[in-house]
Motif scaffolding. Structure first.
Motif, short mmCIF file in Angstrom:
data_model
loop_
_atom_site.label_atom_id
_atom_site.label_comp_id
_atom_site.label_asym_id
_atom_site.label_seq_id
_atom_site.Cartn_x
_atom_site.Cartn_y
_atom_site.Cartn_z
N GLN A 1 0.80 -0.83 0.04
CA GLN A 1 -0.08 0.12 0.08
C GLN A 1 1.18 1.27 0.16
O GLN A 1 1.80 0.75 0.36
N ALA A 2 0.35 2.00 -0.23
CA ALA A 2 0.50 3.40 -0.11
C ALA A 2 0.96 4.04 0.86
O ALA A 2 -0.37 3.69 1.85
N GLU A 3 1.75 4.91 1.66
CA GLU A 3 2.02 5.30 3.31
C GLU A 3 1.31 5.55 3.28
O GLU A 3 0.45 6.20 4.65
N GLY A 4 0.77 6.72 2.25
CA GLY A 4 -0.97 7.95 3.05
C GLY A 4 -1.87 7.19 2.72
O GLY A 4 -2.99 7.90 3.18
N ALA A 5 -2.28 5.95 2.65
CA ALA A 5 -3.68 5.14 2.00
C ALA A 5 -2.98 3.94 2.45
O ALA A 5 -2.93 3.06 1.73
N ARG B 1 -1.50 -0.61 8.07
CA ARG B 1 -1.36 -1.06 9.47
C ARG B 1 -1.94 -2.21 10.92
O ARG B 1 -1.90 -2.55 11.49
N MET B 2 -3.06 -1.94 10.11
CA MET B 2 -4.00 -3.55 10.71
C MET B 2 -3.05 -4.61 10.65
O MET B 2 -2.77 -5.32 12.18
N PRO C 1 -9.99 3.44 9.07
CA PRO C 1 -10.30 3.35 7.69
C PRO C 1 -9.37 4.62 7.99
O PRO C 1 -9.32 5.88 9.11
N GLU C 2 -9.12 5.47 7.33
CA GLU C 2 -8.51 6.60 6.63
C GLU C 2 -8.93 7.38 6.87
O GLU C 2 -8.95 7.39 5.35
N PRO C 3 -8.79 8.83 7.27
CA PRO C 3 -10.74 9.43 6.88
C PRO C 3 -10.41 10.54 5.51
O PRO C 3 -11.25 10.95 4.51
N ARG C 4 -8.73 10.63 5.54
CA ARG C 4 -8.00 11.68 4.58
C ARG C 4 -6.94 11.01 3.54
O ARG C 4 -6.05 11.32 3.91
N PRO C 5 -7.14 9.82 2.70
CA PRO C 5 -5.92 9.18 2.04
C PRO C 5 -5.05 10.58 1.33
O PRO C 5 -6.00 11.19 1.33
N ASP C 6 -3.75 10.23 1.11
CA ASP C 6 -3.73 11.39 0.75
C ASP C 6 -2.46 10.55 0.36
O ASP C 6 -1.55 10.39 0.59
N THR D 1 2.57 -7.56 4.61
CA THR D 1 1.98 -6.69 3.73
C THR D 1 3.23 -5.74 4.43
O THR D 1 3.86 -5.42 5.07
N CYS D 2 3.60 -4.24 3.36
CA CYS D 2 4.37 -3.23 3.49
C CYS D 2 3.53 -1.75 3.22
O CYS D 2 2.71 -1.64 1.79
N SER D 3 4.01 -0.50 3.41
CA SER D 3 3.94 0.59 2.86
C SER D 3 4.69 1.74 2.41
O SER D 3 5.96 0.89 3.08
N VAL D 4 4.59 1.47 1.39
CA VAL D 4 5.62 2.84 0.46
C VAL D 4 5.53 4.17 -0.19
O VAL D 4 4.66 4.58 0.11
N THR D 5 6.70 4.87 0.42
CA THR D 5 6.35 6.88 -0.22
C THR D 5 5.79 6.37 -1.07
O THR D 5 6.37 6.12 -2.46
#
Length: 410
Positions: A273-277, A282-283, A293-298, A326-330
């Motif tokens: 996933q993208a770090e801002g969304a 995270r879960m 949920p992320e209320p303002r994904p970016d 899972t992982c997130s990337v900037t």
């Protein structure tokens, strides 16, 4: 074929179509494949590779027996979707140091994204039920895919698009196919809630990823990868995650192949996933049983800009089944990976490049070892989101009669 709730296991008929159980859980298609002859199916799938016209020329409907065997052919709308390339760019593999690396370019689908694999099944199913009006909410790729298939099926398409963080290219493509584009103030999640609440009363067949027939079509991606590699899959499948429908579909397809004996074991899945969304990442990283949920994904990767992915429970089950991670990337990591894929001659939209960025991170963390193999799913075409390319555009002025050409061409 029946519909089954992923939460409480309640069962429903396939018609009329619904996406949620009375308990609120999402539904998925349940098929009995116990009597399927795996060797016969392999031969049929291989023979259909020579088709150039008709239903079986499609890289989705080639696998009709595993996707929707009961659907009469006259309702099928196809543009020979699937049949996408599988590439092994050696410079990228060498840079990573991994033993084997493939890119599955779903970006080569007719509307330019993996959504075509599922949309051909959803629209065809809707037509079989008598629908002539189809709808979705979208950050871009779903909308253009729906608009294309609706136009081919001489149906109407209504697309609800958030008025921010959406690629103009995708919206223009949607309009070009003749869809009615309705822009609203809010996020993808607001659009999903509206269509789930109002779609049926408005006479709309909803084609978002909550539609279980979409998932059945998207299973074909993993079937095609497996067939291309002689029914032997890599150690890892790397996939970007927005609404999480694709990881749900690939997991379902892997379970099919394993139960039929097509493959000896299920590869591990890495969901990026993208770090801002990244609410799902995270879960999973925290071990929480519930996604916040992320209320303002970016994120600039517009296809991943989803803060409340509806298929998160299905995705969690897939990762548990496959011992996945899972992982997130900037955004910066996504753009750097995109540059590598583009310069390899394959090309992709930013969301797709999250796979390579995630693979690099997982190798650095030694979650994925260098003696393993992987396939990255590229979900969208290079031309889907060209705004991110403008910052790197280089216009080199030259004097044709007097430039230092040796210096310019070095």
């Amino acid at each position: 074929m029946r519909l089954k709730c992923v939460d409480c296991s309640s069962s429903y008929p396939l018609e009329p179509i619904q996406v949620r159980c009375g308990c609120g859980g999402l539904l998925e298609v349940e098929q009995n494949l116990a009597l399927a002859d795996a060797e016969l199916l392999k031969r049929q799938f291989q023979e259909r590779l020579s088709e150039r016209m008709g239903v079986y020329a499609s890289g989705v409907w080639r696998y009709k027996e595993l996707i929707y065997p009961e659907l009469p052919d006259e309702y099928i709308v196809t543009k020979y979707e699937g049949n996408t390339g599988m590439y092994a760019p050696e410079p990228i593999r060498e840079t990573l140091g991994i033993r084997g690396l493939y890119f599955k370019a779903q970006s080569e689908n007719p509307s330019g994204s993996f959504k075509d694999n599922g949309m051909t099944v959803a629209v065809s199913h809707g037509r079989s039920l008598g629908y002539s009006a189809f709808a979705c909410t979208s950050t871009g790729n779903t909308s253009s895919s729906l608009a294309m298939y609706a136009a081919m099926g001489r149906s109407r398409a209504y697309v609800f698009v958030p008025n921010r963080k959406v690629s103009a290219n995708k919206v223009l493509q949607t309009q070009a196919y003749g869809a009615r584009v309705l822009s609203f103030d809010g996020t993808y999640d607001d659009g999903i809630r509206f269509l789930e609440k109002r779609g049926e009363e408005l006479g709309l067949y909803v084609c978002n990823s909550v539609n279980p027939l979409r998932i059945e079509g998207q299973k074909s991606i993993i079937y095609e990868i497996a067939q291309t590699l002689g029914w032997s899959l890599p150690d890892w499948i790397i996939i970007p995650g927005g609404a999480l429908s694709n990881v749900s579909a690939l997991g379902k397809g892997l379970a099919d192949l394993k139960s039929l004996g097509f493959i000896p074991s299920v590869p591990r899945i890495a969901l990026i996933q993208a770090e801002g969304a990244s609410p799902f990442h995270r879960m999973m990283a925290s071990g929480s049983p519930v996604m916040t949920p992320e209320p303002r994904p970016d994120t600039l990767a517009s296809a991943l800009n989803i803060g409340n992915p509806p298929s998160w429970k299905k995705a969690r089950s897939v990762l548990e089944m496959s011992s996945g991670v899972t992982c997130s990337v900037t955004d910066a990591e996504i753009l750097a990976a995109k540059a590598q894929i583009d310069r390899s001659g394959i090309g992709c939209e930013p969301a797709s490049a999250a796979t390579l960025a995630g693979l690099q991170k997982l190798i650095a963390e030694r979650t994925i070892t260098k003696d393993e193999t992987a396939v990255c799913i590229l979900t969208g075409n290079l031309l889907k989101d060209t705004d991110v390319l403008k910052g790197s555009f280089q216009d080199i002025p030259v004097d044709l009669s007097g430039s230092d050409w040796e210096a310019l061409l070095r």
